[in-house]
Scaffold this motif. Sequence first.
Motif, short mmCIF file in Angstrom:
data_model
loop_
_atom_site.label_atom_id
_atom_site.label_comp_id
_atom_site.label_asym_id
_atom_site.label_seq_id
_atom_site.Cartn_x
_atom_site.Cartn_y
_atom_site.Cartn_z
N LEU A 113 0.82 -1.21 0.00
CA LEU A 113 0.00 0.00 0.00
C LEU A 113 0.86 1.26 0.00
N LYS A 114 1.99 1.19 0.70
CA LYS A 114 2.88 2.35 0.77
C LYS A 114 3.51 2.68 -0.58
N LEU A 115 3.54 1.71 -1.48
CA LEU A 115 4.11 1.93 -2.81
C LEU A 115 3.14 2.63 -3.75
N CYS A 116 1.85 2.60 -3.42
CA CYS A 116 0.82 3.06 -4.36
C CYS A 116 0.80 4.58 -4.50
N ASP A 117 0.61 5.02 -5.73
CA ASP A 117 0.42 6.45 -6.00
C ASP A 117 -1.03 6.85 -5.79
N ASN A 118 -1.93 5.92 -6.07
CA ASN A 118 -3.36 6.15 -5.87
C ASN A 118 -4.02 4.87 -5.41
N LEU A 119 -5.15 5.01 -4.72
CA LEU A 119 -5.97 3.87 -4.35
C LEU A 119 -7.33 4.02 -5.02
N VAL A 120 -7.84 2.92 -5.58
CA VAL A 120 -9.14 2.96 -6.25
C VAL A 120 -10.03 1.87 -5.68
N THR A 121 -11.33 2.09 -5.82
CA THR A 121 -12.30 1.12 -5.33
C THR A 121 -13.49 1.08 -6.26
N ILE A 122 -14.33 0.07 -6.08
CA ILE A 122 -15.57 -0.05 -6.85
C ILE A 122 -16.72 0.29 -5.91
N LYS A 123 -17.41 1.36 -6.23
CA LYS A 123 -18.50 1.81 -5.37
C LYS A 123 -19.78 1.05 -5.71
N PRO A 124 -20.41 0.41 -4.72
CA PRO A 124 -21.63 -0.36 -5.01
C PRO A 124 -22.81 0.57 -5.29
N LYS A 125 -23.75 0.07 -6.07
CA LYS A 125 -24.96 0.84 -6.36
C LYS A 125 -25.98 0.74 -5.23
N GLN A 126 -25.92 -0.39 -4.50
CA GLN A 126 -26.87 -0.58 -3.41
C GLN A 126 -26.50 0.29 -2.22
N SER A 127 -27.50 0.75 -1.48
CA SER A 127 -27.27 1.57 -0.31
C SER A 127 -26.67 0.74 0.81
N ASN A 128 -25.71 1.30 1.55
CA ASN A 128 -25.11 0.60 2.67
C ASN A 128 -25.93 0.71 3.96
N SER A 129 -27.07 1.34 3.88
CA SER A 129 -27.90 1.51 5.07
C SER A 129 -28.68 0.26 5.41
N ARG A 130 -28.61 -0.76 4.56
CA ARG A 130 -29.31 -2.01 4.82
C ARG A 130 -28.35 -3.16 4.55
N PRO A 131 -28.63 -4.36 5.10
CA PRO A 131 -27.73 -5.49 4.89
C PRO A 131 -27.56 -5.76 3.39
N CYS A 132 -26.32 -5.95 2.96
CA CYS A 132 -26.07 -6.17 1.54
C CYS A 132 -24.76 -6.92 1.37
N VAL A 133 -24.50 -7.31 0.14
CA VAL A 133 -23.21 -7.91 -0.20
C VAL A 133 -22.20 -6.77 -0.28
N ASP A 134 -21.17 -6.80 0.58
CA ASP A 134 -20.28 -5.65 0.68
C ASP A 134 -18.97 -5.81 -0.07
N SER A 135 -18.84 -6.90 -0.85
CA SER A 135 -17.59 -7.07 -1.59
C SER A 135 -17.82 -7.93 -2.82
N LEU A 136 -16.84 -7.92 -3.71
CA LEU A 136 -16.89 -8.71 -4.94
C LEU A 136 -15.79 -9.76 -4.91
N ASN A 137 -16.02 -10.84 -5.62
CA ASN A 137 -14.96 -11.81 -5.84
C ASN A 137 -13.79 -11.10 -6.52
N VAL A 138 -12.57 -11.49 -6.17
CA VAL A 138 -11.39 -10.77 -6.66
C VAL A 138 -11.29 -10.80 -8.19
N SER A 139 -11.70 -11.89 -8.81
CA SER A 139 -11.61 -11.95 -10.27
C SER A 139 -12.66 -11.07 -10.93
#
Length: 332
Positions: free
Chosen positions: A289-315
């Motif tokens: 992480l210390k080597l990275c120039d930037n960090l990126v993520t995938i923002k889910p479309k579903q609201s986090n205010s309710r129980p949901c799938v919070d991650s994706l398979n790595v592939s």
Amino acid sequence: MVIKLFSSRSKILSLQILPKFQIYRNFCDNVLPKTKSSLPEYNYGLTGKGKSKKRKPQMIPVINGELLFGVHPVTLALNVEKRTFYKLYLQASVNKLSDPHQQIVTLCNEKGITVMPSDKVVLDRLSGNRPHQGVCLDVSSLKVDTLDVDEFRKAYKMSAKESLPIWILLHRIQDPMNFGAILRSCYFLGVDRVIFSQEHSAPLNPVVSKSSSGAMEIVPISATRTEQTLVQMIKTEKKNGWKLIGSVGQEDVGSTSFDSAIPIEQFDATGPTILMIGNEGSGLSDRMLKLCDNLVTIKPKQSNSRPCVDSLNVSVATGILLHSLKKSGNPR
């Protein structure tokens, strides 16, 4: 303990009651057929292991290398010729060969490779009860190019003339199924090179090749023997113009360490870029992480205010990140 039994001829027979382990050993020593070969271990004891079925014991042929299985891995391996070929095992019950099977047989005939008709049970054993589609190819292991600075420099020079190079760095990906699925996406989306350290990663074996649908045979792949070597090389090439971006899960973005992460669609690749994908469970290590120039993520479309799938398979995540990067870095 000995029990006396009476046969139909009124003769007394003696049956010794043996411990379970002894009975099992006697069965293996006296009933199961002796073979001169032991199957490679890469198909056994892995995540997603194929289902085993109770069948009669079969004699297994002697294997010289490792066993590729499945139509696409075998076909691509025969076409690119990065391996040494020993023998093809073809399911004998296939009376009328399909076009892919006929193509494989034709390639083997052209290259002087022996085609051995085999029982499906034998192919099941050779493939570790994985979906072999009627073909197993005895081959040498795939030689992976050693990563060196020349590959970075060549790609950087080409970026001035053509589209920006996008590389993938796989950090401690250990599941062969994930590894293969990532390679398949890399080939489909046009990644210029996949790099990784062999120290903490899954080996490039036939399970990875099958899960990649054979892409492992043709994707440009380079590796270092140790992680330390890879880290030092990345540090050097960052000074020469490469950008390293790290992928993090959306569930981590709220923490202090990842507060600078941005949605992948907001990132613009302006130069040669390396996208780093972390381990399936723990993600990227602090060192990477210390080597990275930037960090990126995938923002889910579903609201986090309710129980949901919070991650994706790595592939799956890799495919989404790559697609966005390719659009960003190659508008022309």
